[in-house]
Every structure is written in C-alpha cells, then in structure tokens.
Write a protein that holds these residues in place. Structure first.
Motif, PDB file in Angstrom:
ATOM      1  N   ARG A 162      27.108  13.715 -22.942  1.00 59.03           N
ATOM      2  CA  ARG A 162      28.470  13.344 -22.593  1.00 59.03           C
ATOM      3  C   ARG A 162      29.087  12.418 -23.635  1.00 59.03           C
ATOM      4  O   ARG A 162      30.243  12.598 -24.031  1.00 59.03           O
ATOM      5  N   GLU A 163      28.306  11.429 -24.098  1.00 54.35           N
ATOM      6  CA  GLU A 163      28.833  10.465 -25.067  1.00 54.35           C
ATOM      7  C   GLU A 163      29.106  11.120 -26.415  1.00 54.35           C
ATOM      8  O   GLU A 163      30.111  10.836 -27.072  1.00 54.35           O
ATOM      9  N   ARG A 166      32.229  13.460 -25.986  1.00 58.82           N
ATOM     10  CA  ARG A 166      33.441  12.657 -25.790  1.00 58.82           C
ATOM     11  C   ARG A 166      33.898  12.033 -27.108  1.00 58.82           C
ATOM     12  O   ARG A 166      35.099  12.038 -27.423  1.00 58.82           O
ATOM     13  N   ASP A 170      37.382  12.608 -29.225  1.00 58.49           N
ATOM     14  CA  ASP A 170      38.237  11.484 -29.643  1.00 58.49           C
ATOM     15  C   ASP A 170      38.591  11.587 -31.122  1.00 58.49           C
ATOM     16  O   ASP A 170      39.713  11.254 -31.527  1.00 58.49           O
TER      17      ASP A 170
END
Length: 231
Positions: A162-163, A166, A170
């Motif tokens: 997820r990190e 994400r 960004d």
C-alpha cells in the motif's frame, strides 16, 4: 593512540613522498589497497604513521568496499580513528555516490543498468542492516525519485504494498524498481522477497504502474528477480 598524536619519522615522510610519486606517475592502480587508505589518512592526520591504522581498518571491515561504506560510528570504534579521519573516509563514499548517481540520473535507467548497479553497490552492499528503497521512473524510464522506504535489522526490513503504490501515485511514477540489501552477503531472494514483489507488481499493474525489477544487493554481488524469471 589518539588521532593526530605522535609524529611521523623522517623515513615515514619519505615513504609518503614515494606513494605520492607512484600516484602521480602511474595512478591509483600502482598502489595497494592499504597504501590508498594510508595516504588518505595521512592527509587527515599528517603527523602520524598511518600505515598500521590503514591495515587495521581493512582487516576490520574486510576491504576497501566495507570500509568506505561502513557507518561513521563503526569506523570510530577502531582505535586511532577520530572525526577528522572518519570524515576523510566518508567523503570518498560521498564523492563516489554523487558521481554514480549523476550518471544514473542523466540517462534512461534501463539503458544504463550497470551504472545503476554500481551506484547501489557503493551505497548498500556492505550495510550492517537491511534497507529497502524504491526507484521511481517516469514514462521515459528516467529516474525521478530515489527513496528509502524503510530500514530494519540485520535480516529484515518492512515493505508494504500500500505504501509503495500510494507513493508512486503521489509522484506520478510510470514504473518502479525495488531494491534492498542482504547484510549476510548472499543475494538469493527469499520466499518473502518474491511474494511481496509479486504483490506490488500486481497492485501496480491495475493502476498502470510497471514494476521493472527487484534487485537484491550484497557483498557477493547482486541478483535480479526479472533475470531469475521470478517477476
């Protein structure tokens, strides 16, 4: 003996002059590993015979690569090393990283793969803890960001799908290269390495983000999951 204490003998000064002459005439290849470190230390602590200290450092860290990439505090634990001499060692690594990183940043990463591996090896191969980093690329495979995602213990550092995804969103990343080191020196991917890489690749695929590779760096070299057919 503390850093800078004690004077080099006249013969020691002559020895340094001979090293300097070899360097000027024949370049670094003319000098042994301990002579390179000896001369470097002599510039930082000129009033001391630095040959024994250079040999002690190379023994402690297993060679130039391990020494230059060792942590500041680890080098400082070697008797005779102080901040000035440690800085002399670390500025070598900083210079190498700057030069190699500029080379990587100037060209598409996939077309300058060896330069990337050289850069990663100087930065990560001899680290005492595991570090995970993600290289973010644009649609032309140019490097737009090189980020450390986590640092851990001697055998584990966390990385979360997820990190990673994400952060890629960004930054507007079109592709990723995952990288981590194995402090053990072995570069064989673990089952966990393979599983997390596939999870990130699958999550990225759904969003149009390609995972080009997951590279494992270690003192014994490197491995590529893409080349191993694992991705």
């Amino acid at each position: 003996m503390a850093e800078g204490v004690g004077k080099a003998s006249h013969d020691g000064a002559g020895h340094r002059a001979r090293l300097r002459q070899k360097l000027a005439i024949s370049g670094g290849e003319a000098l042994h590993d301990h002579e390179l470190i000896e001369y470097l230390l002599a510039l930082a602590i000129p009033r001391r015979d630095t040959k024994p200290l250079a040999k002690a450092l190379l023994r402690e860290f297993g060679g130039i690569g391990g020494l230059v990439t060792a942590e500041w505090d680890a080098i400082g634990r070697v008797p005779g090393m102080g901040d000035t001499s440690i800085a002399a060692i670390k500025i070598v690594q900083a210079t190498m990283l700057r030069m190699l990183r500029n080379t990587v940043a100037e060209r598409p990463v996939l077309g300058s793969w060896q330069a990337l591996l050289d850069y990663l090896r100087v930065d990560m191969a001899w680290l005492g803890i595991e570090r995970v980093r993600v290289l973010h690329l644009n649609s032309r495979n140019m490097l737009i960001r090189d980020e450390t995602m986590s640092e851990g213990s001697v055998d584990e550092a966390a990385i979360y799908t997820r990190e990673v995804i994400r952060r890629a969103m960004d930054l507007g990343s079109a592709a990723l290269i995952l990288v981590h080191n194995h402090p053990s020196g072995s570069v064989d991917p673990s089952r966990q390495d393979i599983d997390i890489t596939r999870q990130i690749a699958e999550a990225g695929k759904r969003l149009g983000i390609t995972v080009h590779d997951h590279v494992i760096i270690g003192a014994q070299g490197h491995s590529s999951m893409r080349a191993l057919g694992l991705l």
